[in-house]
Design a protein around this motif. Structure first.
Motif: not given
Length: 362
Positions: A219-226
């Protein structure tokens, strides 16, 4: 002159591919020209590496998790508080684990606390957002409820609103705050992707680990979107393939059947590093005949010799996920009861979790 790569979806496969190459002038300057402020630890061990950074969006305070240290800065990067987390004691084999911060997330109001995980034993603590040396509470976890390990496996996490899942599949969306995590391959003791309650960090819902024979997931990154969460991953023994996983944070099924993956392509750059979702803006929109308010996914990739920034339309990304989910959907009585997700552009079915959910997770 440099190339800006703009990507559209190949609708026949759950893979984002290059269709358009546009060339325009890119202006650059030494990084120091953009420097606004900086922070150097004042203590004698200032060479201790930083592991994680997170920001309180209300106050602007910056929190840094480092080896053997936690730092709290204001928005100008002026040091406010320091916590010395110390060295790890040797284990029964006289092996000393490095005391690294593995996860650092802000739990917003009404929780108003900083969650830190890792240290010498993999447990988590909460601290005051106002002063990280105050109101320190250690989570009382059983061995099955570790959020992190003491290995160097990367971990991503975020505290967000989610559905209040119940074992009977009934719940309410946006009912409370939960910790969502993604843990790189570390063995069967940790879930691949999970949602945990903030009261005790017990697992509420989770995606089972990929098959042991599957390539390693980092895992490199996590983004919440809507209403969704997007997990950026590198996969393979040499991390030569990039994947984007999507999870609906309001799913009400135990094994998160909403979890789906698509493969990202960026020319010869296949090692995903990080990403951001935001509006195109006027200049970029004009270049690609978009609306300035159109959301784009900006992703940074690397290779053995160079790096690249690739741009994807979020409407295309979401359509690709929808097409992938339809291709792997189950019908009949089993629909929604087994987790189906994409790996290496094929459908995989996980019929059972490889770890046990706690009996009091409902």
């Amino acid at each position: 002159m440099a190339k800006i790569h703009f990507f559209r979806i190949n609708w026949m496969l759950p893979v984002l591919t290059i269709l358009v190459f546009l060339t325009q002038t890119i202006y650059s300057a030494p990084l120091s020209s953009y420097l606004v402020s900086s922070f150097t630890p004042p203590d004698a061990d200032s060479n201790l590496p930083f592991n994680h950074i997170t920001i309180n969006n209300i106050t602007g305070d910056v929190y840094i998790g480092a080896r053997e240290r936690l730092y709290q800065l204001n928005s100008d990067l002026t040091l406010k508080h320091t916590v010395d987390t110390g060295l790890c004691p040797p284990d029964e084999n006289d092996i000393i684990n490095t005391n690294n911060n593995r996860l650092l997330v802000v739990a917003p109001s009404p929780e108003d606390k900083l969650i830190t995980c890792g240290g010498c034993d993999g447990f988590c603590e909460t601290r005051s957002l106002t002063n990280i040396s105050h109101e320190v509470v250690r989570y009382d976890q059983s061995s099955e409820q570790f959020v992190v390990t003491t290995t160097d496996a990367p971990i991503v996490g975020a505290v967000l609103l989610g559905a209040d899942y119940q074992s009977d599949g009934v719940g309410t969306a946006d009912d409370g705050l939960y910790l969502f995590t993604g843990i790189s391959d570390t063995g069967a003791s940790n879930p691949f992707v999970s949602k945990r309650g903030l009261d005790n960090l017990h697992i509420r819902q989770a995606v089972a680990l990929p098959k042991q024979s599957a390539p390693q997931n980092i895992f490199k990154h996590l983004i919440p979107y809507m209403e969704n969460l997007y997990y950026f991953m590198s996969r393979g023994n040499n991390q030569k393939s990039a994947y984007l996983g999507r999870l609906c944070r309001n799913s009400l099924d135990e094994q998160f059947a909403s979890y789906t993956e698509i493969q990202l392509q960026c020319g010869s750059h296949n090692e995903i590093q990080s990403g951001h979702i935001g509006a195109a803006g006027s200049q970029l929109a004009d270049s690609f005949s978009l609306e300035s308010t159109d959301d784009l996914l900006y992703a940074v990739f690397g290779s053995d010799i160079s790096s690249a920034l690739c741009i994807y339309k979020m409407s295309d990304v979401e359509q690709s996920f929808d097409d992938a989910a339809k291709g792997c959907s189950r019908t009949g009585d089993n629909r929604g009861k087994q987790n189906n997700y994409l790996q290496d552009s094929s459908c995989n079915t996980v019929s059972s979790l490889k770890y046990q959910l706690s009996s009091n997770t409902a």
